[in-house]
Write a protein that holds these residues in place. Sequence first.
Motif, PDB file in Angstrom:
ATOM      1  N   GLY A  19     -22.773  19.956 -26.760  1.00 14.12           N
ATOM      2  CA  GLY A  19     -23.756  18.986 -26.289  1.00 14.12           C
ATOM      3  C   GLY A  19     -24.410  18.145 -27.371  1.00 14.12           C
ATOM      4  O   GLY A  19     -25.328  17.378 -27.096  1.00 14.12           O
ATOM      5  N   ARG A  20     -23.971  18.260 -28.595  1.00  7.59           N
ATOM      6  CA  ARG A  20     -24.565  17.479 -29.682  1.00  7.59           C
ATOM      7  C   ARG A  20     -23.471  16.817 -30.511  1.00  7.59           C
ATOM      8  O   ARG A  20     -22.312  17.197 -30.443  1.00  7.59           O
ATOM      9  N   GLU A  21     -23.897  15.808 -31.288  1.00  5.06           N
ATOM     10  CA  GLU A  21     -22.948  15.159 -32.190  1.00  5.06           C
ATOM     11  C   GLU A  21     -22.489  16.127 -33.271  1.00  5.06           C
ATOM     12  O   GLU A  21     -23.252  16.994 -33.698  1.00  5.06           O
ATOM     13  N   TYR A  22     -21.257  15.945 -33.703  1.00  2.00           N
ATOM     14  CA  TYR A  22     -20.793  16.671 -34.871  1.00  2.00           C
ATOM     15  C   TYR A  22     -21.598  16.198 -36.077  1.00  2.00           C
ATOM     16  O   TYR A  22     -21.978  15.032 -36.161  1.00  2.00           O
ATOM     17  N   THR A  23     -21.822  17.087 -37.021  1.00  2.00           N
ATOM     18  CA  THR A  23     -22.466  16.685 -38.274  1.00  2.00           C
ATOM     19  C   THR A  23     -21.405  16.093 -39.195  1.00  2.00           C
ATOM     20  O   THR A  23     -20.201  16.319 -39.005  1.00  2.00           O
ATOM     21  N   TYR A  24     -21.847  15.370 -40.214  1.00  2.00           N
ATOM     22  CA  TYR A  24     -20.908  14.833 -41.194  1.00  2.00           C
ATOM     23  C   TYR A  24     -20.170  15.977 -41.890  1.00  2.00           C
ATOM     24  O   TYR A  24     -18.985  15.877 -42.184  1.00  2.00           O
ATOM     25  N   GLU A  25     -20.879  17.063 -42.130  1.00  2.00           N
ATOM     26  CA  GLU A  25     -20.273  18.228 -42.772  1.00  2.00           C
ATOM     27  C   GLU A  25     -19.158  18.818 -41.901  1.00  2.00           C
ATOM     28  O   GLU A  25     -18.072  19.141 -42.400  1.00  2.00           O
ATOM     29  N   GLU A  26     -19.405  18.952 -40.609  1.00  2.00           N
ATOM     30  CA  GLU A  26     -18.385  19.503 -39.695  1.00  2.00           C
ATOM     31  C   GLU A  26     -17.147  18.616 -39.645  1.00  2.00           C
ATOM     32  O   GLU A  26     -16.021  19.105 -39.663  1.00  2.00           O
ATOM     33  N   VAL A  27     -17.370  17.306 -39.583  1.00  2.00           N
ATOM     34  CA  VAL A  27     -16.234  16.370 -39.533  1.00  2.00           C
ATOM     35  C   VAL A  27     -15.464  16.416 -40.848  1.00  2.00           C
ATOM     36  O   VAL A  27     -14.232  16.499 -40.855  1.00  2.00           O
ATOM     37  N   ALA A  28     -16.182  16.403 -41.967  1.00  2.00           N
ATOM     38  CA  ALA A  28     -15.517  16.435 -43.276  1.00  2.00           C
ATOM     39  C   ALA A  28     -14.706  17.718 -43.439  1.00  2.00           C
ATOM     40  O   ALA A  28     -13.550  17.681 -43.882  1.00  2.00           O
ATOM     41  N   ARG A  29     -15.301  18.841 -43.067  1.00  2.00           N
ATOM     42  CA  ARG A  29     -14.600  20.126 -43.188  1.00  2.00           C
ATOM     43  C   ARG A  29     -13.358  20.140 -42.291  1.00  2.00           C
ATOM     44  O   ARG A  29     -12.279  20.550 -42.716  1.00  2.00           O
ATOM     45  N   GLY A  30     -13.517  19.681 -41.046  1.00  2.00           N
ATOM     46  CA  GLY A  30     -12.387  19.652 -40.121  1.00  2.00           C
ATOM     47  C   GLY A  30     -11.282  18.725 -40.594  1.00  2.00           C
ATOM     48  O   GLY A  30     -10.094  19.058 -40.512  1.00  2.00           O
TER      49      GLY A  30
END
Length: 139
Positions: A19-30
């Motif tokens: 229910g929330r936006e991904y963080t920049y950290e989550e996107v970068a890690r993924g």
Amino acid sequence: MSSLADKIDRLFTTIRTNGREYTYEEVARGCSKLSGGTFSKTYVWQLRTGQRDNPTKRHLEALAAFFRVPVAYFFDEDLAARIESQFALATAMRDADVRDVALRIMNLDDQTRKSMVRIIQEITQMRQPKTDSEQTSGS
């Protein structure tokens, strides 16, 4: 025509986790895991805000894979428009009232469902602001 930053921003605002936006950290890690290379949260932020606008093919492929869209989303305006219409539907379906109406309409027979669509179209037209020419002609 949407910029790369606009498209990446729409991915963030539409495709969510819990229910929330991904963080920049989550996107970068993924993206790092998907591409096998480096991807920093600062770089993701720069792409989203338009401060960087010339990513490598590997970076675009990783972003597309992370957000589960075809990489062509970033290049093909027709495809991007189709995907974004699906985003709009997904966003609308997050609203409990919209979901409730959609589920109720699904249970109606075909003729009644078409009548409901016409009613919704008429209500939408009535709620649209009148143009200057319509206001002066008394419509």
